[in-house]
Design a protein around this motif. Structure first.
Motif, PDB file in Angstrom:
ATOM      1  N   VAL A   1      11.143  -9.096   4.694  1.00 13.16           N
ATOM      2  CA  VAL A   1      10.344  -7.933   4.305  1.00 13.16           C
ATOM      3  C   VAL A   1      11.019  -6.700   4.906  1.00 13.16           C
ATOM      4  N   PHE A   2      11.564  -5.881   4.045  1.00 16.20           N
ATOM      5  CA  PHE A   2      12.374  -4.731   4.434  1.00 16.20           C
ATOM      6  C   PHE A   2      11.537  -3.457   4.302  1.00 16.20           C
ATOM      7  N   CYS A   3      11.277  -2.811   5.420  1.00 15.69           N
ATOM      8  CA  CYS A   3      10.537  -1.551   5.394  1.00 15.69           C
ATOM      9  C   CYS A   3      11.479  -0.442   4.938  1.00 15.69           C
ATOM     10  N   ASP A   4      11.297  -0.010   3.701  1.00 14.44           N
ATOM     11  CA  ASP A   4      12.217   0.926   3.048  1.00 14.44           C
ATOM     12  C   ASP A   4      11.418   2.116   2.536  1.00 14.44           C
ATOM     13  N   GLU A   5      11.621   3.278   3.169  1.00 19.52           N
ATOM     14  CA  GLU A   5      10.852   4.461   2.757  1.00 19.52           C
ATOM     15  C   GLU A   5      11.156   4.890   1.329  1.00 19.52           C
ATOM     16  N   ASP A   6      12.271   4.414   0.764  1.00 20.81           N
ATOM     17  CA  ASP A   6      12.637   4.780  -0.608  1.00 20.81           C
ATOM     18  C   ASP A   6      12.197   3.742  -1.638  1.00 20.81           C
ATOM     19  N   ALA A   7      11.515   2.692  -1.195  1.00 20.97           N
ATOM     20  CA  ALA A   7      11.092   1.654  -2.134  1.00 20.97           C
ATOM     21  C   ALA A   7      10.049   2.189  -3.105  1.00 20.97           C
ATOM     22  N   ALA A   8      10.234   1.868  -4.374  1.00 23.55           N
ATOM     23  CA  ALA A   8       9.279   2.300  -5.398  1.00 23.55           C
ATOM     24  C   ALA A   8       8.183   1.251  -5.525  1.00 23.55           C
ATOM     25  N   VAL A   9       7.355   1.153  -4.511  1.00 21.05           N
ATOM     26  CA  VAL A   9       6.292   0.145  -4.466  1.00 21.05           C
ATOM     27  C   VAL A   9       4.958   0.855  -4.293  1.00 21.05           C
ATOM     28  N   SER A  10       4.115   0.766  -5.289  1.00 22.05           N
ATOM     29  CA  SER A  10       2.802   1.398  -5.195  1.00 22.05           C
ATOM     30  C   SER A  10       1.763   0.463  -4.599  1.00 22.05           C
ATOM     31  N   ASP A  11       2.011  -0.852  -4.663  1.00 17.82           N
ATOM     32  CA  ASP A  11       1.069  -1.834  -4.147  1.00 17.82           C
ATOM     33  C   ASP A  11       1.829  -2.838  -3.284  1.00 17.82           C
ATOM     34  N   PRO A  12       1.933  -2.607  -1.973  1.00 18.95           N
ATOM     35  CA  PRO A  12       2.708  -3.515  -1.128  1.00 18.95           C
ATOM     36  C   PRO A  12       2.133  -4.925  -1.062  1.00 18.95           C
ATOM     37  N   VAL A  13       0.825  -5.054  -1.191  1.00 20.05           N
ATOM     38  CA  VAL A  13       0.222  -6.389  -1.181  1.00 20.05           C
ATOM     39  C   VAL A  13       0.709  -7.199  -2.366  1.00 20.05           C
ATOM     40  N   GLU A  14       0.690  -6.605  -3.529  1.00 19.89           N
ATOM     41  CA  GLU A  14       1.154  -7.303  -4.727  1.00 19.89           C
ATOM     42  C   GLU A  14       2.646  -7.593  -4.636  1.00 19.89           C
ATOM     43  N   ALA A  15       3.421  -6.667  -4.063  1.00 20.98           N
ATOM     44  CA  ALA A  15       4.859  -6.892  -3.917  1.00 20.98           C
ATOM     45  C   ALA A  15       5.135  -8.097  -3.023  1.00 20.98           C
ATOM     46  N   LEU A  16       4.367  -8.246  -1.949  1.00 22.23           N
ATOM     47  CA  LEU A  16       4.543  -9.407  -1.085  1.00 22.23           C
ATOM     48  C   LEU A  16       4.188 -10.697  -1.816  1.00 22.23           C
ATOM     49  N   ARG A  17       3.109 -10.680  -2.554  1.00 25.10           N
ATOM     50  CA  ARG A  17       2.704 -11.886  -3.287  1.00 25.10           C
ATOM     51  C   ARG A  17       3.731 -12.259  -4.349  1.00 25.10           C
ATOM     52  N   ARG A  18       4.317 -11.272  -5.003  1.00 29.07           N
ATOM     53  CA  ARG A  18       5.339 -11.549  -6.001  1.00 29.07           C
ATOM     54  C   ARG A  18       6.636 -12.045  -5.387  1.00 29.07           C
ATOM     55  N   GLY A  19       6.812 -11.789  -4.098  1.00 25.88           N
ATOM     56  CA  GLY A  19       8.058 -12.166  -3.437  1.00 25.88           C
ATOM     57  C   GLY A  19       8.163 -13.643  -3.108  1.00 25.88           C
TER      58      GLY A  19
ATOM     59  N   ALA B   1       1.962  -1.528  11.463  1.00 26.87           N
ATOM     60  CA  ALA B   1       1.514  -1.465  10.069  1.00 26.87           C
ATOM     61  C   ALA B   1       2.068  -2.616   9.244  1.00 26.87           C
ATOM     62  N   VAL B   2       3.365  -2.861   9.340  1.00 26.11           N
ATOM     63  CA  VAL B   2       3.960  -3.891   8.484  1.00 26.11           C
ATOM     64  C   VAL B   2       3.598  -5.286   8.956  1.00 26.11           C
ATOM     65  N   LEU B   3       3.496  -5.512  10.271  1.00 22.93           N
ATOM     66  CA  LEU B   3       3.118  -6.843  10.738  1.00 22.93           C
ATOM     67  C   LEU B   3       1.678  -7.174  10.364  1.00 22.93           C
ATOM     68  N   ALA B   4       0.793  -6.187  10.416  1.00 21.64           N
ATOM     69  CA  ALA B   4      -0.592  -6.418   9.982  1.00 21.64           C
ATOM     70  C   ALA B   4      -0.629  -6.770   8.503  1.00 21.64           C
ATOM     71  N   LEU B   5       0.165  -6.059   7.713  1.00 21.75           N
ATOM     72  CA  LEU B   5       0.200  -6.298   6.271  1.00 21.75           C
ATOM     73  C   LEU B   5       0.747  -7.691   5.962  1.00 21.75           C
ATOM     74  N   VAL B   6       1.874  -8.034   6.566  1.00 22.07           N
ATOM     75  CA  VAL B   6       2.506  -9.331   6.298  1.00 22.07           C
ATOM     76  C   VAL B   6       1.613 -10.482   6.765  1.00 22.07           C
ATOM     77  N   GLN B   7       1.013 -10.345   7.946  1.00 24.39           N
ATOM     78  CA  GLN B   7       0.152 -11.417   8.435  1.00 24.39           C
ATOM     79  C   GLN B   7      -1.091 -11.585   7.572  1.00 24.39           C
ATOM     80  N   ALA B   8      -1.613 -10.495   7.050  1.00 24.76           N
ATOM     81  CA  ALA B   8      -2.824 -10.559   6.233  1.00 24.76           C
ATOM     82  C   ALA B   8      -2.539 -11.192   4.860  1.00 24.76           C
ATOM     83  N   VAL B   9      -1.361 -10.938   4.314  1.00 22.51           N
ATOM     84  CA  VAL B   9      -1.065 -11.413   2.952  1.00 22.51           C
ATOM     85  C   VAL B   9      -0.402 -12.797   2.958  1.00 22.51           C
TER      86      VAL B   9
END
Length: 251
Positions: free
Chosen positions: A168-186, A238-246
């Motif tokens: 999971v790459f924290c990229d400020e230029d990523a065109a991701v509007s829904d990070p939760v969905e992006a993780l699930r699709r990954g 922020a990212v660890l909370a997101l990754v652990q939750a999803v």
């Protein structure tokens, strides 16, 4: 009744733990328990060493300013070390301390320093980093201490990852509007995710060639953490909370 004893102080020790073991307290530990916390004879203390689980011990004073700990019984079995890897560009000291503590609290099993072009703190005190990891484990009930390997440059860190690991790459230029969905699709099956790693860069961001190298790696998901610019230590939480939750153990 609470599943965890929040009233007893908790100490990391190097010695093996077992019923009846007697562990002399060093001066700092004795001062902390006897003078700071004002604990006395037979008061409980929880001990862990990262190998033998957690044990309840009792204070046995040996002098006005000294004491032993007498180990009684095991309160929790030893779990395996968490599989989540946290890869980060070292920060300046105070924020690095905070980041290390929060990453351990959030369930990282590996804290891997990664040297990038814009890394600000290449002279890394690994002993201090490990001490902060131990302190966080003491305070938050963590039993398996995280691995803290030596710093490596970004290409080596990427090459060292298991090919099946989702990065999971924290990229400020990523065109991701829904990070939760992006993780699930990954992942093929969000209910059974692969090994996980998170990569957060320095406050100057990644150089263009570094970003291209990361994105070229298979099994990599680029995430933006929203419209606000976060400091690297804030991004860790922020990212660890997101990754652990999803995908992690907070599901």
């Amino acid at each position: 009744m609470a599943a965890y004893d929040f009233t007893a102080p908790r100490l990391h020790v190097a010695a093996d733990l077992g019923p009846g073991a007697v562990l002399p307290l060093d001066r700092a530990q004795a001062n902390y328990l006897l003078n700071v916390l004002r604990r006395g004879p037979a008061d409980p203390v929880l001990l862990f060493n990262g190998r033998d689980g957690e044990w309840r011990a009792e204070i046995a004073p040996t002098g006005r300013k000294s004491a032993d700990l007498v180990v009684r019984e095991r309160t929790r079995e030893q779990p395996p070390r968490a599989g989540l890897q946290y890869l980060f560009a070292p920060l300046k000291t105070a924020r690095l301390d905070y980041m290390a503590q929060k990453a351990v609290e959030m369930g990282a099993g590996t804290l891997r320093p990664v040297i990038t072009r814009y890394t600000q703190g290449e002279r890394l005190n690994l002993d201090r980093l490990r001490a902060n990891a131990v302190e966080a484990a003491e305070q938050c009930g963590v039993l398996s201490l995280p691995d803290v390997p030596d710093p490596v440059k970004l290409p080596a860190a990427l090459a060292d990852l298991n090919p099946l690991c989702l990065l999971v790459f924290c990229d400020e230029d990523a065109a991701v509007s829904d990070p939760v969905e992006a993780l699930r699709r990954g992942v093929a099956d969000p209910a059974e995710p692969p090994p996980l790693a998170v990569l957060v860069g320095p406050e100057g961001g990644f150089a263009s060639e570094e970003r291209a190298l990361i994105l070229a790696r298979p099994n990599t998901v680029a995430l933006s953490l929203g419209p606000r610019i976060l400091r690297a230590d804030t991004a860790a939480v922020a990212v660890l909370a997101l990754v652990q939750a999803v995908l992690g153990d907070a599901r």
